[in-house]
Motif scaffolding. Structure first.
Motif, PDB file in Angstrom:
ATOM      1  N   SER A   1      -9.277  34.508  -9.851  1.00 12.59           N
ATOM      2  CA  SER A   1      -9.435  33.160 -10.409  1.00 12.59           C
ATOM      3  C   SER A   1      -9.274  33.220 -11.926  1.00 12.59           C
ATOM      4  CB  SER A   1     -10.824  32.608 -10.074  1.00 12.59           C
ATOM      5  OG  SER A   1     -11.793  33.356 -10.789  1.00 12.59           O
ATOM      6  N   ARG A   2      -9.076  32.057 -12.503  1.00 17.42           N
ATOM      7  CA  ARG A   2      -8.953  31.963 -13.950  1.00 17.42           C
ATOM      8  C   ARG A   2     -10.219  32.501 -14.642  1.00 17.42           C
ATOM      9  NH1 ARG A   2      -5.077  29.870 -17.582  1.00 17.42           N
ATOM     10  NH2 ARG A   2      -6.042  30.054 -19.606  1.00 17.42           N
ATOM     11  N   GLU A   3     -11.369  32.199 -14.032  1.00 14.23           N
ATOM     12  CA  GLU A   3     -12.638  32.682 -14.614  1.00 14.23           C
ATOM     13  C   GLU A   3     -12.691  34.211 -14.583  1.00 14.23           C
ATOM     14  OE1 GLU A   3     -12.515  30.213 -12.195  1.00 14.23           O
ATOM     15  OE2 GLU A   3     -12.564  28.783 -13.863  1.00 14.23           O
TER      16      GLU A   3
ATOM     17  N   GLU B   1     -10.376  35.636 -17.247  1.00 10.41           N
ATOM     18  CA  GLU B   1     -10.955  35.492 -18.593  1.00 10.41           C
ATOM     19  C   GLU B   1     -12.109  36.460 -18.803  1.00 10.41           C
ATOM     20  OE1 GLU B   1     -11.711  31.311 -18.827  1.00 10.41           O
ATOM     21  OE2 GLU B   1      -9.652  30.887 -19.514  1.00 10.41           O
TER      22      GLU B   1
ATOM     23  N   ASN C   1      -1.014  35.847 -11.368  1.00 10.67           N
ATOM     24  CA  ASN C   1      -2.056  34.817 -11.363  1.00 10.67           C
ATOM     25  C   ASN C   1      -1.847  33.733 -12.411  1.00 10.67           C
ATOM     26  OD1 ASN C   1      -4.155  35.737  -9.298  1.00 10.67           O
ATOM     27  ND2 ASN C   1      -3.694  37.605 -10.428  1.00 10.67           N
TER      28      ASN C   1
ATOM     29  N   TYR D   1      -1.649  33.739 -15.613  1.00  7.66           N
ATOM     30  CA  TYR D   1      -2.626  33.782 -16.706  1.00  7.66           C
ATOM     31  C   TYR D   1      -1.862  33.695 -18.021  1.00  7.66           C
ATOM     32  CZ  TYR D   1      -6.395  35.603 -19.666  1.00  7.66           C
ATOM     33  OH  TYR D   1      -7.336  35.772 -20.653  1.00  7.66           O
TER      34      TYR D   1
END
Ligand code: BES
Ligand code: ZN
Length: 626
Positions: free
Chosen positions: A530-532, A535, A562, A564
């Motif tokens: 996931s993006r979280e 990060e 992904n 990103y």
């Protein structure tokens, strides 16, 4: 059979020979013949080149080399056939033949470019002629040369030129019998702009004054794919009595520090596998566009600067290129079908050298990473590309390149070592290098040697059918060894916990992690994050900014999969500044697979002027499939 095949008869002068090229019209039947080089036109049954002298004038402004090649020829046949040489994109100006000072012009014909092999040069040779002199020029598009603008070098002031002959590119800068089955000694004069230095896979003299004229000799017979030279603003720094580095001033000290263990590697390898027979062992650090990690050019391995990580974490590359001084340069694959004899033995030796110099934990981690690379290829490749002795007829060896000859080859040797014990296997390797020193051998020669050595001394432990399965069947045999590392098992647990969300990246203690653990940590991530999560990783570990190119590479693959986009500037920068194909191809493939063809195209177009011809070709196939 996976592909089809037709034989074309090519008529050239009074010589008839067969071109094994692929076609869709006739069912492919016969097996490739052992010992036949399907990638060379040379009639090595009639003539053999024993020595080549090259006089090369390097013209940076036109990107051509004006060359004079003087070949010494041994006659093996009845002398009725012309001498056939390999060329690619060469302009042949004149050919003379004769003896010593009795040289005269002779007739010759240069075919059109026939297939991946290039063009055949047929020379009508007087029956008594032992010497041939060819005046020629290379093309700016020569596949074995990369001409760099000053901007692409570390110093930015001077141009740079380097060769990469393996597998079949020597023919693009010198006409010869371009097959690993033939060995020759060589001598050379290289004429350069006066402010530059030339170095070769030969007797370099670090004290030679910059004069614009450099002479070399290589008294040990080598196959043509090991002919190599480079021209640039190069300096030298010694690392040990027999080892040193050539590089541009800007990278010289960092390289010498990074590779300071080269002398130790050389000493231990000699101790276990027999004397180093090439005199000195130096490294040449190339600009970042060099398309490989390294190339085992004798006495002077060519090395990418992308492994200068500051912590010696990527120096197995040096162990690898050094190991080729035994497996490859001393005992050489007879044709490109037998490449695993070079790369599999070398990969096995690499792991051993790394263990001798850096200990068991590093040995286990490096072997595990190699095993993971092998598994990836076994998942992706077609069955016929998973054999050790691969059928390369009609295919460009550059297109067949994979981890199979490396890691599957090494795993076979590791299995034998495990079965008969290290001491017995080391003795076997030492004997093998002595038995076949300065010879080119086939897979069948290796099998015959096993038959009269280990298969007699260890009949209980070894089984010829199983070894044949390793070599001639896809996949790996059931019950093959599976290298593992405790240091990685710990990382697996940490990764699992992080993925479950029980631990934030910040809380992971990575202070003792080596590059290998980082790579294992990242390469074991699931396809989707996931993006979280991305990060969290990036903020805790500054992965987008990693200065270790292998770690950056693993991270950028995750970023592409992904989407990103905070890593995209770094991705672009990475692809524009580095030409090492091992990094480029997976990244462009990942972009294509992620539906980012536009991005791949845009970055490739920007980066392409700086890429080596090989990288341009291989990555174009990915980004612009027909
Ligand atoms: N000899 C190879 C490079 C090569 C192989 C060039 C086949 C052309 C055709 C060299 O020794 C090599 O294996 N380089 C690897 C190093 C790595 C396995 C440590 C590379 O460049 O990545
Ligand atoms: Zn290699």
């Amino acid at each position: 059979m996976p592909y089809r095949h037709i034989c074309i008869v090519v008529l050239l002068g009074n010589a008839i020979f067969f071109a094994a090229s692929c076609s869709e019209t006739e069912e492919y039947v016969a097996e490739p013949q052992s010992g036949v080089d399907y990638h060379s036109f040379a009639n090595t049954g009639d003539y053999r080149i024993t020595h080549v002298d090259m006089d090369l004038t390097i013209d940076f402004s036109r990107k051509v080399i004006v060359g004079i090649a003087t070949l010494q020829i041994e006659h093996l046949g009845d002398g009725k056939n012309p001498l056939i040489l390999d060329t690619r994109d060469l302009t042949i100006e004149s050919v003379q033949a004769g003896n010593h000072d009795q040289m005269r012009a002779v007739t010759f014909s240069l075919s059109d470019s026939i297939d991946i092999r290039g063009a055949a040069l047929a020379i009508d040779l007087p029956a008594t002629a032992l010497t041939v002199v060819i005046h020629y020029q290379t093309s700016p598009a020569a596949t074995g040369l990369q001409w760099l603008e000053p901007q692409q070098t570390a110093g930015k002031q001077h141009p740079f030129l380097f060769t990469q002959a393996q597998a079949i590119h020597a023919r693009s800068f010198v006409p010869l019998q371009d097959t690993p089955g033939i060995r020759m000694t060589y001598s050379a004069t290289i004429r350069t702009p006066v402010e530059l230095r030339a170095v070769m896979s030969a007797n370099n003299d670090p004290d030679a004054e910059k004069s614009g004229v450099y002479t070399f000799s290589m008294p040990q017979p080598i196959p043509s794919y090991l002919l190599a030279f480079a021209v640039g603003d190069l300096e030298f720094k010694a690392m040990g009595p027999r080892t040193g580095v050539y590089a541009e001033h800007e990278v010289l000290d960092a390289a010498a520090a990074e590779f300071a263990d080269t002398e130790a590697m050389l000493e231990i390898t000699e101790e276990v596998y027999g004397p180093y027979r090439w005199d000195r062992y130096d490294l040449l650090i190339l600009p970042p566009s060099f398309p490989f990690g390294g190339m085992e050019n004798p006495r002077l391995s060519f090395i990418t600067p992308t492994v200068i990580a500051g912590d010696k974490s990527l120096v197995s590359l040096i162990a690898h290129e050094l190991a080729h001084s035994w497996s490859g340069n001393l005992v050489t694959n007879s044709s490109w079908r037998d490449l695993w004899l070079n790369e599999g033995f070398t990969t096995y030796l690499t792991y051993r050298i790394m263990q001798f110099v850096y200990g068991d934990e590093r040995y286990e981690m490096e072997m595990s990473l190699g095993y993971a690379d092998l598994q990836t290829d076994l998942d992706e490749l077609e069955d016929h590309d998973e054999l050790l002795a691969i059928d390369v007829r009609g295919r460009d060896p550059d297109d067949v390149f994979s981890n199979i000859p490396y890691e599957k080859g090494a795993l076979l040797l590791y299995e034998i070592e495990q079965k008969i014990g290290r001491d017995a296997f080391d003795q076997f390797l030492l004997d093998y290098f002595n038995e076949f020193a300065f010879q080119s051998i086939t897979t069948e020669d290796f099998l015959a040697y096993l038959d009269r050595t280990l298969l007699i001394t260890h009949p209980e432990e070894l089984d010829v059918d199983r070894i044949r399965e390793w070599i001639f069947e896809p996949g790996i045999p059931a019950g093959a060894p599976h290298p593992q590392s405790d240091a990685f098992t710990q990382i697996d647990t940490i990764r699992q916990d992080w993925l479950k969300g029980t631990e934030a990246a910040e809380g992971i203690d990575t202070s003792e992690w080596t590059y290998h653990q980082w790579k294992h940590f990242l390469d074991g991530m699931p396809d989707r994050l996931s993006r979280e999560q991305l990060e969290d990783l990036d903020q805790a570990f500054r992965l987008t900014a990693s200065t270790n190119n292998e770690i950056a590479f693993s991270w950028l693959r995750i970023a592409i999969r992904n989407d990103y986009e905070p890593a995209y500037d770094r991705l672009e920068d990475f692809l524009v500044s580095i030409g090492r194909n091992k990094f480029l191809m997976p990244l462009y493939k990942d972009m294509m697979a992620a539906g980012k063809a536009d991005m791949a195209d845009r970055i490739f177009q920007k980066a392409m002027p700086g890429y080596h011809p090989l990288s341009v070709k291989r990555n174009s196939q990915i980004i612009y499939p027909e």
